[in-house]
Design a protein around this motif. Sequence first.
Motif, PDB file in Angstrom:
ATOM      1  N   LEU A  10      -3.656   0.936  -3.125  1.00 58.34           N
ATOM      2  CA  LEU A  10      -3.264  -0.448  -2.900  1.00 58.34           C
ATOM      3  C   LEU A  10      -2.655  -0.932  -4.217  1.00 58.34           C
ATOM      4  O   LEU A  10      -3.362  -1.330  -5.126  1.00 58.34           O
ATOM      5  N   ALA A  11      -1.328  -0.849  -4.320  1.00 58.45           N
ATOM      6  CA  ALA A  11      -0.657  -1.110  -5.602  1.00 58.45           C
ATOM      7  C   ALA A  11      -0.631  -2.601  -5.905  1.00 58.45           C
ATOM      8  O   ALA A  11      -0.757  -3.008  -7.057  1.00 58.45           O
ATOM      9  N   VAL A  12      -0.442  -3.425  -4.879  1.00 56.36           N
ATOM     10  CA  VAL A  12      -0.412  -4.879  -5.045  1.00 56.36           C
ATOM     11  C   VAL A  12      -1.286  -5.466  -3.938  1.00 56.36           C
ATOM     12  O   VAL A  12      -1.143  -5.103  -2.777  1.00 56.36           O
ATOM     13  N   PRO A  68      -2.161  -4.086 -17.509  1.00 55.29           N
ATOM     14  CA  PRO A  68      -2.166  -2.708 -18.015  1.00 55.29           C
ATOM     15  C   PRO A  68      -1.269  -1.808 -17.179  1.00 55.29           C
ATOM     16  O   PRO A  68      -0.851  -2.178 -16.085  1.00 55.29           O
ATOM     17  N   SER A  69      -0.971  -0.631 -17.669  1.00 54.77           N
ATOM     18  CA  SER A  69      -0.129   0.324 -16.976  1.00 54.77           C
ATOM     19  C   SER A  69      -0.726   0.653 -15.606  1.00 54.77           C
ATOM     20  O   SER A  69      -1.929   0.847 -15.482  1.00 54.77           O
ATOM     21  N   GLY A  70       0.133   0.660 -14.589  1.00 51.21           N
ATOM     22  CA  GLY A  70      -0.316   1.038 -13.250  1.00 51.21           C
ATOM     23  C   GLY A  70      -0.973  -0.085 -12.466  1.00 51.21           C
ATOM     24  O   GLY A  70      -1.526   0.141 -11.404  1.00 51.21           O
ATOM     25  N   CYS A  71      -0.902  -1.335 -12.960  1.00 53.88           N
ATOM     26  CA  CYS A  71      -1.588  -2.427 -12.268  1.00 53.88           C
ATOM     27  C   CYS A  71      -0.724  -3.010 -11.151  1.00 53.88           C
ATOM     28  O   CYS A  71      -1.156  -3.896 -10.434  1.00 53.88           O
ATOM     29  N   GLY A  72       0.503  -2.525 -10.998  1.00 55.08           N
ATOM     30  CA  GLY A  72       1.324  -2.974  -9.887  1.00 55.08           C
ATOM     31  C   GLY A  72       2.457  -3.923 -10.264  1.00 55.08           C
ATOM     32  O   GLY A  72       3.069  -4.533  -9.388  1.00 55.08           O
ATOM     33  N   LYS A  73       2.752  -4.038 -11.538  1.00 57.80           N
ATOM     34  CA  LYS A  73       3.789  -4.973 -11.980  1.00 57.80           C
ATOM     35  C   LYS A  73       5.162  -4.602 -11.433  1.00 57.80           C
ATOM     36  O   LYS A  73       5.853  -5.438 -10.855  1.00 57.80           O
ATOM     37  N   THR A  74       5.537  -3.347 -11.639  1.00 60.88           N
ATOM     38  CA  THR A  74       6.851  -2.904 -11.174  1.00 60.88           C
ATOM     39  C   THR A  74       6.953  -3.033  -9.662  1.00 60.88           C
ATOM     40  O   THR A  74       7.973  -3.477  -9.122  1.00 60.88           O
ATOM     41  N   THR A  75       5.880  -2.669  -8.975  1.00 61.58           N
ATOM     42  CA  THR A  75       5.888  -2.744  -7.513  1.00 61.58           C
ATOM     43  C   THR A  75       6.112  -4.183  -7.048  1.00 61.58           C
ATOM     44  O   THR A  75       6.938  -4.430  -6.160  1.00 61.58           O
ATOM     45  N   LEU A  76       5.402  -5.120  -7.664  1.00 59.92           N
ATOM     46  CA  LEU A  76       5.566  -6.525  -7.285  1.00 59.92           C
ATOM     47  C   LEU A  76       6.998  -6.996  -7.551  1.00 59.92           C
ATOM     48  O   LEU A  76       7.632  -7.626  -6.703  1.00 59.92           O
ATOM     49  N   ASP A  90      12.125  -5.863 -15.917  1.00 59.93           N
ATOM     50  CA  ASP A  90      11.014  -4.921 -15.811  1.00 59.93           C
ATOM     51  C   ASP A  90      10.824  -4.183 -17.132  1.00 59.93           C
ATOM     52  O   ASP A  90      11.326  -3.083 -17.310  1.00 59.93           O
ATOM     53  N   GLU A  91      10.117  -4.786 -18.057  1.00 58.72           N
ATOM     54  CA  GLU A  91       9.819  -4.187 -19.357  1.00 58.72           C
ATOM     55  C   GLU A  91      11.040  -3.611 -20.043  1.00 58.72           C
ATOM     56  O   GLU A  91      10.982  -2.496 -20.562  1.00 58.72           O
ATOM     57  N   PRO A  92      12.150  -4.328 -20.076  1.00 58.06           N
ATOM     58  CA  PRO A  92      13.327  -3.716 -20.689  1.00 58.06           C
ATOM     59  C   PRO A  92      13.156  -3.508 -22.194  1.00 58.06           C
ATOM     60  O   PRO A  92      13.882  -2.726 -22.787  1.00 58.06           O
ATOM     61  N   PHE A 127      16.309  -3.153 -15.505  1.00 56.95           N
ATOM     62  CA  PHE A 127      15.305  -2.140 -15.194  1.00 56.95           C
ATOM     63  C   PHE A 127      14.565  -1.677 -16.437  1.00 56.95           C
ATOM     64  O   PHE A 127      15.020  -1.868 -17.561  1.00 56.95           O
ATOM     65  N   GLN A 128      13.427  -1.011 -16.165  1.00 57.80           N
ATOM     66  CA  GLN A 128      12.583  -0.488 -17.231  1.00 57.80           C
ATOM     67  C   GLN A 128      13.391   0.398 -18.183  1.00 57.80           C
ATOM     68  O   GLN A 128      13.228   0.336 -19.382  1.00 57.80           O
ATOM     69  N   LYS A 129      14.289   1.224 -17.624  1.00 57.24           N
ATOM     70  CA  LYS A 129      15.108   2.076 -18.495  1.00 57.24           C
ATOM     71  C   LYS A 129      16.557   1.597 -18.508  1.00 57.24           C
ATOM     72  O   LYS A 129      17.476   2.393 -18.673  1.00 57.24           O
ATOM     73  N   ARG A 146       0.849  -1.192   0.000  1.00 56.88           N
ATOM     74  CA  ARG A 146       0.000   0.000   0.000  1.00 56.88           C
ATOM     75  C   ARG A 146       0.879   1.234   0.000  1.00 56.88           C
ATOM     76  O   ARG A 146       1.801   1.351   0.793  1.00 56.88           O
ATOM     77  N   PHE A 147       0.634   2.141  -0.954  1.00 57.53           N
ATOM     78  CA  PHE A 147       1.279   3.459  -0.939  1.00 57.53           C
ATOM     79  C   PHE A 147       0.215   4.447  -0.511  1.00 57.53           C
ATOM     80  O   PHE A 147      -0.707   4.726  -1.270  1.00 57.53           O
ATOM     81  N   ASP A 148       0.316   4.979   0.690  1.00 63.57           N
ATOM     82  CA  ASP A 148      -0.691   5.921   1.190  1.00 63.57           C
ATOM     83  C   ASP A 148      -2.088   5.391   0.912  1.00 63.57           C
ATOM     84  O   ASP A 148      -2.535   4.453   1.539  1.00 63.57           O
TER      85      ASP A 148
HETATM   86  N1  LIG Z   1       6.459   5.205  -4.762  1.00 68.53           N
HETATM   87  C1  LIG Z   1       5.130   5.254  -4.962  1.00 68.53           C
HETATM   88  N2  LIG Z   1       4.346   6.076  -4.219  1.00 68.53           N
HETATM   89  C2  LIG Z   1       3.009   6.116  -4.418  1.00 68.53           C
HETATM   90  N3  LIG Z   1       2.349   5.385  -5.328  1.00 68.53           N
HETATM   91  C3  LIG Z   1       3.059   4.552  -6.088  1.00 68.53           C
HETATM   92  C4  LIG Z   1       4.483   4.437  -5.956  1.00 68.53           C
HETATM   93  N4  LIG Z   1       4.928   3.538  -6.851  1.00 68.53           N
HETATM   94  C5  LIG Z   1       3.837   3.106  -7.512  1.00 68.53           C
HETATM   95  N5  LIG Z   1       2.716   3.703  -7.060  1.00 68.53           N
HETATM   96  C6  LIG Z   1       1.354   3.457  -7.530  1.00 68.53           C
HETATM   97  O1  LIG Z   1       1.124   2.071  -7.488  1.00 68.53           O
HETATM   98  C7  LIG Z   1       0.434   1.631  -8.636  1.00 68.53           C
HETATM   99  C8  LIG Z   1       1.224   0.549  -9.345  1.00 68.53           C
HETATM  100  O2  LIG Z   1       2.408   1.114  -9.869  1.00 68.53           O
HETATM  101  P1  LIG Z   1       3.471   0.263 -10.679  1.00 68.53           P
HETATM  102  O3  LIG Z   1       4.629   1.163 -10.966  1.00 68.53           O
HETATM  103  O4  LIG Z   1       3.751  -0.992  -9.940  1.00 68.53           O
HETATM  104  O5  LIG Z   1       2.670  -0.034 -12.011  1.00 68.53           O
HETATM  105  P2  LIG Z   1       3.138  -0.837 -13.321  1.00 68.53           P
HETATM  106  O6  LIG Z   1       2.195  -1.974 -13.460  1.00 68.53           O
HETATM  107  O7  LIG Z   1       4.581  -1.149 -13.255  1.00 68.53           O
HETATM  108  O8  LIG Z   1       2.841   0.222 -14.465  1.00 68.53           O
HETATM  109  P3  LIG Z   1       3.645   0.491 -15.840  1.00 68.53           P
HETATM  110  O9  LIG Z   1       3.221  -0.565 -16.785  1.00 68.53           O
HETATM  111  O10 LIG Z   1       3.133   1.842 -16.237  1.00 68.53           O
HETATM  112  O11 LIG Z   1       5.099   0.492 -15.526  1.00 68.53           O
HETATM  113  C9  LIG Z   1       0.177   2.866  -9.475  1.00 68.53           C
HETATM  114  O12 LIG Z   1      -1.136   3.297  -9.222  1.00 68.53           O
HETATM  115  C10 LIG Z   1       1.175   3.846  -8.965  1.00 68.53           C
HETATM  116  O13 LIG Z   1       0.669   5.153  -9.095  1.00 68.53           O
END
Ligand SMILES: Nc1ncnc2c1ncn2[C@@H]1O[C@H](COP(=O)(O)OP(=O)(O)OP(=O)(O)O)[C@@H](O)[C@H]1O
Lengths: 327, 399
Positions: free
Chosen positions: B38-40, B58-66, B179-181, B102-104, B33-35
């Motif tokens: 709920l990212a994952v 899809p973008s923002g679904c929490g992949k990078t976070t996981l 991560d999506e290289p 990494f992504q970049k 959870r970020f504030d």
């Molecule tokens: N450091 C952070 N602080 C607050 N919210 C965050 C943080 N990192 C990610 N989030 C939020 O958590 C959610 C998941 O982010 P994440 O980066 O894991 O998505 P993603 O699936 O990797 O997206 P993309 O395909 O665009 O890379 C998003 O809603 C994002 O805004």
Amino acid sequence: MKSCRADIGTGGRSDRSFGLRLLDLAESVRAGLFPARFSVWTPYLYLLPATLITGILAIGLAEMAETSLHVLNRATFRPDPAYTLANYAAVLSKPVYLRIMLKTGFAALLVTGFTLLLAFPYAYFLVRTPHARLRRFLLVALFLPFLLGQVIRAYGWLIVLGKQGLLNAALAAIGLGPVSLIYTYGGVVLGLVQYMLPFAVLLLAPALTAIPHEVELASHGLGATPWRTFRHIVLPLARPGLVAAGVVVFTLTVTDFAMPEIMGGGANDFIANAIYDAFFQLSDAGMGAALGIVLTLFASLIVALAFLLVGVATLGHGAQQDAGAGR
Amino acid sequence: MPREGKEVGVTVAKAQGGDAAEPMVRVEKVSKRFDSVLAVAEVDFTLEKGAFLTILGPSGCGKTTLLRMIAGFIEPTAGEIWIHGRPVGDLPPYRRSIGMVFQKLALFPHMTAAQNIAYPLRMRGFPRDEIGERVARYLRLVRLEGLGERRIHELSGGQQQRVAIARALVFEPDLLLLDEPLAALDRKLRQEMQLEFRRIQRELGVTTINVTHDQREALVMSDRIMVMDAGRVQQMAVPETLYHRPENRFVAGFLGLTNFLPGVVAEVGAGRARIRIGERLVEGRMADPGIAAGTAVEAAVRAERLRIFDEEPGAGWETLEAEILEVVFEGERLVYSARAETFGDVVLRFVDADPLRHRTHRPGERVRLGWRSSDLMIFRADPDTTRTAGQPEREDNEP
Ligand SMILES: Nc1ncnc2c1ncn2[C@@H]1O[C@H](COP(=O)(O)OP(=O)(O)OP(=O)(O)O)[C@@H](O)[C@H]1O
Ligand SMILES: [Mg+2]
């Protein structure tokens, strides 16, 4: 254009046509200033204003060089018409001037070193903090003394560090003797470091912003301690910013007048103070000019040396870096 | 340099706790959870040694976070992660035996390709000649022989990818995280690098977790695919199962070009159901279990399962009349849109995979469309239908 001209005679719609003519005028001015098709020379044209301003400075410098070649006639208190290098000989041989130059150069080294040392963590934190509010606070805190101007700030230092100042009052309260920081070399350096800090931070911040956070994460993930990430990754990548900040702080210090004047109390003069004295206390314009030329040469030499040592290429390094990281 | 390595005292999880029966990665009810976000959310999965898993979403679904939680850059809010049979909760990234791209890419621009690849070895205190030997070996593995002395910006995009993967693998980690290289590459190079990454992964047998939002990449590269949406696992399966047997509406819509037809269940049988769409009653396969008669559902049929028939086909087929609205030429195939009046004016998309053999139908023409009733998948209607209803996803997400 044409329809617009036809309108001129018809008085009735003059408001509208006046507006249109104004627009046409603006358009033709714009077209003159920013031609749609650039000729080969157009880009150079844009350099002209800056070149002109710098050119005027160069004329002043030439004038000064001329002045520096005449000694003061002590009988008439007018410059002797004969050309001579006597002023330079005096500058390079009189121990007073040598001491002043060494002191100035050494102070500039100290100030540059301390300023970079303090500015780097400040800029790094400013750039990396995830809290927008903290970043804003850091920026305001940086600019606040910046806005006051150097003279007011120097007087602020006097109040804090003076014989009856806050520092000594505090020290006395815990039974420690008065220390004199005011009117000392250390005081001048301290004041200058504080003065230069915002410049250095502002020059470092963009260089640090250009380092992607992922690069540091990668280094950490590959097994580097924070210190080694700093040494092997952050520091080398921040080099363009460090060089720029270092050169600016050094040249600003080496040519500074106000801080040694106020904080040094006459006993810790820099070259600029000596120049001032030569012009306005001794009325020896030739000597002042010679000192000025020497100072200019010295500062230019340092800048050239800095760029030679680290390579001007570092300044363009940011662009390559982006190309590399952006893939 | 070896002296520096001792300061760190890196030891890797690899040697200890290795148990053949134990999966390489076990993720247990992990949430972040970020504030307020709920990212994952309660992600649960295991991955066997040597497998290639792609996390798709899809973008923002929490992949990078996981992925970053597995790598150790982010601490989970709840749950536990095991790598090679060891809980890694309190291990920093470099002790987890993980290589990450990494992504970049995050290559070091002030170093050469070889220096980039040598970096993890130097940091881990490998002896100098072993560093040289390994860097050469990995440059060869990623087919960059002779380019080791190039600076990063002197390499092409694909070559930079190769440096990044060599750097992530050179210390022989148990687990490779991507991560999506490939996201920033153009389509052709991306396809080439997909195969290249897969070759390297097979050659080394390294367990890999790849993240992408490109479904084609997921299908091409993976042994298994995990589809995520809004922080939750939607389905995890082998690519074929995921494509042909999606378990919910989201997965059906995210992969492939899918038509969704809103309807209501009329009659329920064993694994099958009859549903009313517009004026028609059609049969389909229940993809979501436990749907009762009267429930609002969405029937899904893939664009490539619809065909044009000149005559009525035999048993097992359903047909309807439709009017062609649009034809899009995509090179190897044509994509038609057609309106079906008897289906409540729903717009169906279907493909002609062999346009040279068939007559091209013009807009305004009426055609008979048919599909097998087993190709119609019935899902519980998504309350949030705005996302994909009637607007099938493009088959691949081109930049
Ligand atoms: N450091 C952070 N602080 C607050 N919210 C965050 C943080 N990192 C990610 N989030 C939020 O958590 C959610 C998941 O982010 P994440 O980066 O894991 O998505 P993603 O699936 O990797 O997206 P993309 O395909 O665009 O890379 C998003 O809603 C994002 O805004
Ligand atoms: Mg991401």
